[in-house]
Design an enzyme around this catalytic site. Structure first.
Site, short mmCIF file in Angstrom:
data_model
loop_
_atom_site.label_atom_id
_atom_site.label_comp_id
_atom_site.label_asym_id
_atom_site.label_seq_id
_atom_site.Cartn_x
_atom_site.Cartn_y
_atom_site.Cartn_z
N GLY A 53 0.83 -1.19 0.00
CA GLY A 53 0.00 0.00 0.00
C GLY A 53 0.87 1.24 0.00
CB SER A 54 0.57 4.59 -1.46
OG SER A 54 0.91 4.10 -2.74
N GLY A 55 1.56 5.27 1.29
CA GLY A 55 1.46 5.88 2.61
C GLY A 55 2.62 5.53 3.51
CG HIS A 56 3.71 2.05 4.06
ND1 HIS A 56 3.03 2.25 5.24
CD2 HIS A 56 3.02 1.09 3.39
CE1 HIS A 56 1.98 1.43 5.27
NE2 HIS A 56 1.95 0.73 4.16
CE LYS A 104 4.91 -3.18 3.71
NZ LYS A 104 4.81 -3.09 2.23
CG ASP A 109 0.87 -6.29 1.39
OD1 ASP A 109 -0.09 -5.94 2.09
OD2 ASP A 109 1.65 -5.49 0.85
CG HIS A 219 -1.07 -0.85 7.12
ND1 HIS A 219 -0.10 -1.74 7.55
CD2 HIS A 219 -0.97 -0.81 5.78
CE1 HIS A 219 0.53 -2.21 6.51
NE2 HIS A 219 0.04 -1.68 5.41
#
Ligand SMILES: Nc1ncnc2c1ncn2[C@@H]1O[C@H](COP(=O)(O)OP(=O)(O)O)[C@@H](O)[C@H]1O
Ligand SMILES: Nc1ncnc2c1ncn2[C@@H]1O[C@H](COP(=O)(O)OP(=O)(O)O)[C@@H](O)[C@H]1O
Ligand SMILES: [Mg+2]
Ligand SMILES: [Mg+2]
Ligand SMILES: [Mg+2]
Ligand SMILES: [Mg+2]
Lengths: 333, 211, 333, 211
Positions: A53-56, A104, A109, A219
């Protein structure tokens, strides 16, 4: 929601445009949301892809480049990418020596990467091996559950496996060193604030002015327990004790000590944390071979920090020290 | 009127599900905020919007190809845990049904059962892991039992809907063992599972449209 | 106040302990709160020091190392260091070729550096030249006032002057290139949230959920005006227009485009901003020779961003590209 | 009782100022939050705590050395704008007074004037720039005028205190042209200047102790 964005639904697409504009060494496949090396595929080199996911950020796109990842797939915020993306990335970086998928350990995922590997085998016959990171000691390990989350170790693994691939090791050898990193690394995190998923528009959880969440992932999910806000010294003890006793790390061990910011915590506080971590480690006789201090695996604008320890030997250290040239990690070149 | 399910009805099912997801989007995300990462509503809404568009593109098609298309679209647009799970659910239904203009209630039951098996194959969930399984499995059981008891399609779907709702509500006291909520340990108790909530909408949409 | 700290009065001291523990190449004079290169003084090389209040990390301590600063003085949070510190730093790095003081234009910084230069001249006879940065176009320039603030250009100047010193230029030449950078650079910033000075304990200003401050500096001070929260695209226009028209930057100019985070804004948003900035620049015919995206000059945990443009020629570019090895900027080595 | 100011009284002045700063620390920081960077209270409190400690260390000393010591300590511990300004203020007073056990009211006036000149030399502030100058300059003027009018030390200091308070209050409507508040332009109007507020405390401390 206070963010430097336009339409919340366009955050990932527009950030990738920004990555492309800012990093001429990298290419972006916008249809598949894949960031990849401009020189991919490198014939004869094992390709390494990751994604999530994005945001990391900078994970994973900021780790694409010489000596680290060949490609990274960006999902929606906090949502695993879809198999089509990993398949596209696999094709982009397959130089004939096979492709390592760094995954991960999250249900989404793992399942999406699994489907991608099935598709890749069927469509291209590419030799794909997956390595799953699951270093978060805040989660009880058990075969009955989803298991531990993959967090900070992922950064260290991508660097070290990237160096192994760059020096020409074959797919099995690269996968082996990647598994070794995961086996010898442990992490835990604490959040002082929640974060806001752009499409949701309000904080994922509510936290009182005097509270913090211990054992959070990346998250914005709540952690294992909510406790009163504590000084850095106590927070460091709270997260290092479970890490040290889990592997366990002991006197005489050398580690890469990684103090990570979760996105909204400024560097000055990470150095205060690093000071506490370093004192605890020396009390335990654990020596820091290499430090890493910064926000490398984040949870949007969450305030907080995670600590990762990776037990190293000469092999891992020399791979760590090997040249790397990515937007977020760079040395030796 | 027979109890056959036409492709028109299946199409309506998918669209009705998309509608319910859009309506409940914020509620699903709220549930996912409590024990997850606040994206379940956005994930399914993105996927079902794409699925409806893919049906528009597809035009007239048999039952199997139609549901396969929906499954592929979900796999390619949702991501997260729900993408592969819902994707597999629809893909398996599509495989079972084949390229036919209508299917019997029994065939629909077999498709739902295959969908459920697909979810289990993908996600390895068992009863009381606090997942979509806990609402979908009772619904499939209830539908099959209803047909066996001689109920018509609509009544059997009515029972399935009630069973799904009950299964969804029953997730609240469970301790999560699968998915993101499992990271919370004891703290997952007392919250309704988002995936069980959305899959109950899938069953509700069937009861609304497949008649 | 949610911070990873212990006693609010110990933040700077403890962060410096963390810096020392994390960066074996660097030394810390704790009594004087000076971070300096382990190999200082370098005989025959012009020494470059800077300093300012803490809370702007990595500025300045994170820019100490080969090819950039020789030493950095850390003041209390948002408070200029005292002359004793600059004097100590000057002595530590004076290799006989003189010392450049890089000073951000704030009344306190200017006066304290001035007193330090007076003391250095009297005590050691060191040849000290000061260069003041004042690139913030949000502040009206006038001889009647304190003038413009020094902000983002300081980062670029320290890199470029550092390279000039490293290649052996003399003090006047290094000062000249530093002044050239300041003359050709302009910045402006916007804050989405305030920040909290640890010793104060509550946010410096209150901002509504739908408001932002335009034209902020880096000390949590309110900006020039408060406006409704806007999308990234409009924010980029709001701050680029005054920057572009001030120098002015025009068609055919090449720039280093620096999109900076103010501390609490995550990288994903900075890339969204960079995308907008890059679009506006290409609309104006300004080409980006080098981009820099990240949180390099911060205001504690303030959410927001600043943009700096530096008009470059071949000289500045080759100095920018020269090797640098500091905690926060590293390449070529 | 003469109007001479002994070193004991000067020592009391410094300590009283430190006390007032500690009491008003949060208020000064609050004022600095509105038009500055929220550190003026912490800055002066840190400095005056160190100044008092430096006097403890110094032991018995003449008027000049005592104030010089305070000035040096402020320069070395405060930082920011107020460190050099308050430091120079005390350093200049120390230089004027010399190593004597007591000073006359006129000598005190000359010292205050020298301190003010030092502030101007360092900071280049003029009247109505909205700085500490706007409270300190009227206070020094009033003190000198009081002595000229034949007032005793205590009464002249009383006038100085009133003038400083008035000068401090008068900063509120001013538009800042010096220091950090100048960045705010028009938005600096309507806020009392923190430095003018603290320097009024310096004058008040003198009125409290120098008698
Ligand atoms: N292993 C699994 N088997 C079945 N369902 C699962 C499994 N893991 C998660 N789920 C379901 O997925 C839902 C979460 O979906 P979503 O929020 O879209 O994905 P993510 O958890 O990746 O963010 C959960 O509420 C749960 O019902
Ligand atoms: N040039 C100047 N001349 C005189 N006084 C000044 C000048 N600049 C600032 N000041 C005073 O300093 C005060 C601020 O001090 P302080 O907050 O400690 O320093 P900083 O502004 O560096 O944070 C202002 O309120 C003002 O009275
Ligand atoms: Mg998710
Ligand atoms: Mg979710
Ligand atoms: Mg200050
Ligand atoms: Mg101040």
């Amino acid at each position: 929601m206070k963010k430097l964005i336009n339409d919340p639904n366009d955050v990932v697409v527009e950030a990738l445009l920004g990555v492309e504009a800012a990093h001429p060494d990298l290419r972006v496949d916008h249809a598949n949301k894949v960031v990849y090396r401009g020189d991919a595929p490198k014939p004869g080199k094992v390709g390494i892809i990751s994604g999530g996911g994005s945001g990391h950020e900078p994970l994973h796109g900021g780790f694409v480049g010489l000596g680290m990842l060949d490609a990274a797939c960006a999902g929606e915020v906090f949502t695993s990418p879809v198999p089509d993306q990993m398949l596209a990335a696999t094709k982009l970086v397959d130089g004939g020596a096979g492709v390592l998928h760094v995954v991960k350990n999250y249900t989404g995922d793992v399942m999406n990467f699994e489907m991608a590997a099935e598709l890749a085998a069927a469509e291209t016959g590419a030799n794909v091996v997956s390595v799953v990171t699951d270093d978060d000691v805040a989660v009880q390990d058990s075969t009955w559950t989803a298991g531990r989350r993959g967090v900070g170790v992922t950064v260290l693994l991508e660097k070290i496996a990237g160096a192994a691939a760059e020096e020409g090791r074959d797919l099995d050898a690269v996968a082996a060193v990647a598994r070794k990193v995961n086996a010898q690394g442990r992490s835990m995190g604490v959040a002082l604030t929640s974060c806001t998923v752009p499409a949701a528009g309000s904080p994922t959880f509510q936290l009182g002015e005097d509270e913090m969440e211990v054992g959070v992932g990346i998250h914005g999910e709540p952690g294992r327990r909510r406790v009163p806000l504590a000084p850095a010294k106590e927070i460091a003890e709270m997260i290092l004790e479970p890490i040290l006793s889990d592997l366990p790390f002991g006197s005489g061990d050398a580690v890469i000590a990684f103090v990570n910011g979760l996105g909204g915590t400024p560097l000055i506080e990470l150095y205060v944390m690093y000071n506490e971590v370093s004192k605890i480690l020396s009390k335990h006789g654990v020596s820091v071979a290499r430090p890493l201090v910064g926000s490398y695996i984040t949870s949007l604008e969450m305030a907080g920090s995670s600590v990762t320890l990776l037990k190293v030997d000469d092999e891992l250290l020399s791979l760590w020290d090997a040249p790397v040239r990515t937007p977020a990690l760079r040395w030796g070149i | 009127m027979t109890d056959d399910v036409t492709t028109v009805a299946l199409d309506a099912w998918v669209r009705r599900f998309a509608e319910l997801i859009a309506q409940e989007r914020d509620h699903l995300t709220e549930l996912d905020s409590a024990i997850g990462d606040a994206d379940h509503g956005a994930n399914l809404d993105r996927g079902m919007t794409a699925a409806v568009a893919s049906l528009d593109d597809l035009g007239p098609a048999g039952a199997g190809p139609m549901l396969t298309k929906v499954g592929m679209t979900l796999v390619s647009t949702v991501g997260g845990a729900s993408g592969p799970l819902y994707g597999t659910l629809f893909l398996r239904m599509g495989t079972v049904l084949g390229d036919v203009p209508s299917v019997s209630a029994e065939q629909l039951g077999a498709a739902l059962r295959a969908g459920l098996d697909g979810v289990v194959a993908r996600g390895k969930a068992q009863a009381e892991d606090k997942t979509m399984y806990d609402a979908f499995a009772p619904a499939v059981d209830a539908f099959e039992a209803g047909l066996k008891d001689g109920l018509g399609l609509a009544d059997a779907l009515g029972r399935a809907r009630a069973a799904a709702d009950e299964g969804r509500d029953a997730t609240t006291p469970m301790l999560a063992r699968k998915g993101r909520a499992s990271y919370l340990g004891e703290r997952s108790v007392g919250h309704q599972d988002p995936g069980a909530t959305s899959v109950a909408l899938l069953v509700a949409a069937a009861a609304d449209t497949l008649r």
